[in-house]
Design an enzyme around this catalytic site. Structure first.
Site, PDB file in Angstrom:
ATOM      1  N   LYS A  46     -11.735  -7.125   4.742  1.00 55.70           N
ATOM      2  CA  LYS A  46     -12.358  -6.090   3.917  1.00 55.70           C
ATOM      3  C   LYS A  46     -11.733  -5.999   2.521  1.00 55.70           C
ATOM      4  CE  LYS A  46      -9.837  -1.723   4.732  1.00 55.70           C
ATOM      5  NZ  LYS A  46      -8.765  -1.913   5.717  1.00 55.70           N
ATOM      6  N   HIS A  94      -0.844   0.994  11.645  1.00 58.08           N
ATOM      7  CA  HIS A  94      -0.984   0.737  10.213  1.00 58.08           C
ATOM      8  C   HIS A  94      -0.333   1.919   9.501  1.00 58.08           C
ATOM      9  CE1 HIS A  94      -2.490  -0.110   6.255  1.00 58.08           C
ATOM     10  NE2 HIS A  94      -3.256  -1.102   6.652  1.00 58.08           N
ATOM     11  N   SER A 117      -1.294   2.413   3.032  1.00 56.08           N
ATOM     12  CA  SER A 117      -1.014   1.499   1.932  1.00 56.08           C
ATOM     13  C   SER A 117      -0.352   2.240   0.789  1.00 56.08           C
ATOM     14  CB  SER A 117      -2.319   0.857   1.469  1.00 56.08           C
ATOM     15  OG  SER A 117      -2.952   0.242   2.563  1.00 56.08           O
ATOM     16  N   GLU A 123      -1.587  -7.411   9.694  1.00 52.20           N
ATOM     17  CA  GLU A 123      -2.933  -7.429   9.109  1.00 52.20           C
ATOM     18  C   GLU A 123      -2.877  -7.177   7.607  1.00 52.20           C
ATOM     19  OE1 GLU A 123      -4.642  -4.163  11.186  1.00 52.20           O
ATOM     20  OE2 GLU A 123      -4.696  -5.175  13.111  1.00 52.20           O
ATOM     21  N   ARG A 130      -4.175  -6.533   0.903  1.00 53.05           N
ATOM     22  CA  ARG A 130      -3.841  -6.588  -0.529  1.00 53.05           C
ATOM     23  C   ARG A 130      -2.754  -7.608  -0.854  1.00 53.05           C
ATOM     24  NH1 ARG A 130      -3.712  -1.358  -1.958  1.00 53.05           N
ATOM     25  NH2 ARG A 130      -4.677  -0.880   0.022  1.00 53.05           N
ATOM     26  N   ASP A 167      -9.048   3.507  -3.579  1.00 58.70           N
ATOM     27  CA  ASP A 167      -7.760   2.933  -3.225  1.00 58.70           C
ATOM     28  C   ASP A 167      -6.623   3.489  -4.090  1.00 58.70           C
ATOM     29  OD1 ASP A 167      -6.441   1.088  -1.464  1.00 58.70           O
ATOM     30  OD2 ASP A 167      -6.103  -0.218  -3.180  1.00 58.70           O
ATOM     31  N   ASP A 217     -22.371   8.345 -15.248  1.00 58.86           N
ATOM     32  CA  ASP A 217     -21.623   9.342 -14.501  1.00 58.86           C
ATOM     33  C   ASP A 217     -20.263   9.609 -15.160  1.00 58.86           C
ATOM     34  OD1 ASP A 217     -20.337  10.915 -12.687  1.00 58.86           O
ATOM     35  OD2 ASP A 217     -20.765   9.655 -10.949  1.00 58.86           O
ATOM     36  N   TYR A 258      -9.583  -4.722  -2.993  1.00 57.85           N
ATOM     37  CA  TYR A 258     -10.530  -3.591  -2.931  1.00 57.85           C
ATOM     38  C   TYR A 258     -11.245  -3.399  -4.267  1.00 57.85           C
ATOM     39  CZ  TYR A 258      -7.845  -3.059   1.241  1.00 57.85           C
ATOM     40  OH  TYR A 258      -7.216  -3.328   2.427  1.00 57.85           O
TER      41      TYR A 258
END
Ligand SMILES: *Cc1c(COP(=O)(O)O)cnc(C)c1O
Length: 443
Positions: free
Chosen positions: A97, A225, A228, A298, A301, A343, A389, A418
């Site tokens: 991802k 996990h 991050s 896993e 980044r 992120d 926006d 990301y």
């Protein structure tokens, strides 16, 4: 700067997390985070320059001046070497991802890295590359039943869970799964918290172990996990310790011995020296070499962030005072910089091209503060994306040497994590971005 310089820089940052010459981003809470690392060398510069020189803004077609990435596949290889130097016991499963770029996935697969997939299409994408299903972990603790059936059909066996309902679905649709129990962690210092959404609290582990036993499922290990962007790694230590508790508890329940520990993701290049040292220590303490337990991780980044550089065109400008402007560029939070919202990243804008000159190697062309290392930055800017926006803001305040104008280019180093993976076509701005590949590996 040559290729050799790049390697030297890589080594020196690694050696002591030396302050980078570039920037020191202070977070709003004034905690100084690790200075961002970037790779800068002639091959990246060459690709940027060639592309920009090919765009004649007087006559180009709509979109010819769109933002684009330069990806150095060689950086992926260097990161892989670096990973195993620091964590020789830990087999990485790259979190797709983070950046599902096909060439990055190919390189990782060829290097022997395995894959963490979270959905049917991510699994499909990895299998289509010819990767064996044994090299995939379906690391999403809450899966649609139809996706579980798909994983069963595709022979993807490894998966995570953190609740009783998931175990019943797995019993029904994929009973020979090799299961990892995902525990919650203390991620209060992380910038991206995950344990608010996933992970079983330690007090509830017994309920899950009992359910595994009652259903006769195949529990093989534990995963977690820590989130991050964590600023301290005691959470990593505690999570490994808690995992040990679950291994021991499973034994007390009379379950077969667990043999797999998954230490998750969240590793960043800039803090890897510290995080890997804490992890190595925790593993040696709770899961020593001779324990026969396989360790996997896993990382997302870690393998993608520094491999990508984004270049973006200044399309408009609103001058507020002689020294203050709003700059509008053709990429933003709905495009490749959604990482700002999702992120919590703070991309670093630097001057790439101004008034016919390139400034790629001027590491001090911009600054988050008006005065830095004695240098005064005359231009205060805010930088905005192209959509209508007001949320589409890259930075509310930055300082520049040059007074940029429409047609100039800005670049953002280390923007591979990301970014393109979550771009949207909102407001009619294309989300398909060009990636120029270079490969500085094995030279
Ligand atoms: C997102 C995610 C990762 C990757 O996290 P990084 O911070 O990119 O290393 C790994 N595992 C799971 C379960 C995730 O959700």
């Amino acid at each position: 700067m040559s290729r050799v310089d790049t390697e030297l820089k890589f080594e020196s940052v690694d050696a002591l997390e030396a302050p980078s010459p570039f920037t020191h981003s202070a977070r709003p809470d004034n905690k100084v985070v690790n200075p961002p690392y970037e790779q800068a060398h002639d091959e990246i510069f060459g690709a940027l320059k060639q592309r920009i020189e090919a765009v004649n803004q007087e006559v180009c077609e709509p979109g010819d001046e769109n933002s684009f990435f330069v990806c150095d596949i060689g950086e992926v290889e260097r990161l892989h070497t670096h990973w195993f130097k620091k964590l020789p016991r830990v087999q990485p499963y790259y979190a797709v991802k983070c950046n599902p770029d096909a060439k990055v996935l190919r390189k990782l697969a060829d290097l022997g890295v395995n894959f963490d997939c979270a959905s049917k299409s991510e699994i499909e994408k990895v299998l289509e590359m010819g990767v064996d299903p044994e090299r995939i972990i379906y690391a999403n603790p809450c899966k649609a039943s139809s996706f579980i059936r798909y994983a069963a059909g595709a022979r993807v066996l490894k998966s995570t869970f953190d609740n009783v309902e998931e175990l019943h679905k797995i019993k029904k649709y994929h009973p020979d799964s090799q299961l990892l129990l995902r525990i919650a962690t203390d991620d209060s210092t992380a910038q991206c918290r995950l344990s608010t959404k996933y992970g079983c609290e330690m007090e509830k582990v017994d309920i899950l172990l009992q359910c595994v036993k009652d259903l006769g499922l195949n529990l093989v290990g534990v995963s977690f996990h820590v989130g991050s962007g964590a600023s301290d790694f005691t959470s990593l230590y505690t999570a490994v310790k808690d995992s040990r508790t679950v291994f021991d508890r499973a034994k007390e329940f009379g379950l077969p011995n667990l043999n797999l520990l998954d230490v998750g993701g969240g590793f960043q290049f800039e803090s890897f020296h510290g995080s890997s040292a804490v992890l190595r220590g925790a593993l040696d303490e709770f899961f020593p070499q001779d324990s026969g337990i396989d360790i996997i991780a896993e990382p997302g980044r870690f393998f993608a962030a520094t491999a990508f550089t984004l270049a973006s065109n200044v399309i408009a400008k609103r001058k507020l005072t002689p020294n203050e402007s709003m700059l509008y560029i053709n990429d933003g939070v709905y495009g490749n910089m959604n990482c700002i919202l999702f992120d919590h990243q703070e991309p670093i804008p630097r001057t790439l091209f101004h008034n016919g000159e390139f400034y790629y190697y001027d590491f001090n062309s911009t600054s988050p503060r008006p005065v830095q290392t004695g240098f005064h930055y005359p231009q205060k800017v805010s930088i905005w994306g192209p959509t209508c926006d007001g949320l589409d803001c890259i930075t509310k305040e930055y300082y520049m040497k040059h007074d940029l104008v429409p047609g100039d280019w800005i670049f953002f180093p280390s923007l591979g994590a990301y970014t393109a993976s979550a771009a949207t076509p909102f407001n009619g701005f294309e989300q398909n971005v060009d990636v120029l590949y270079i490969d500085t590996s094995s030279r």
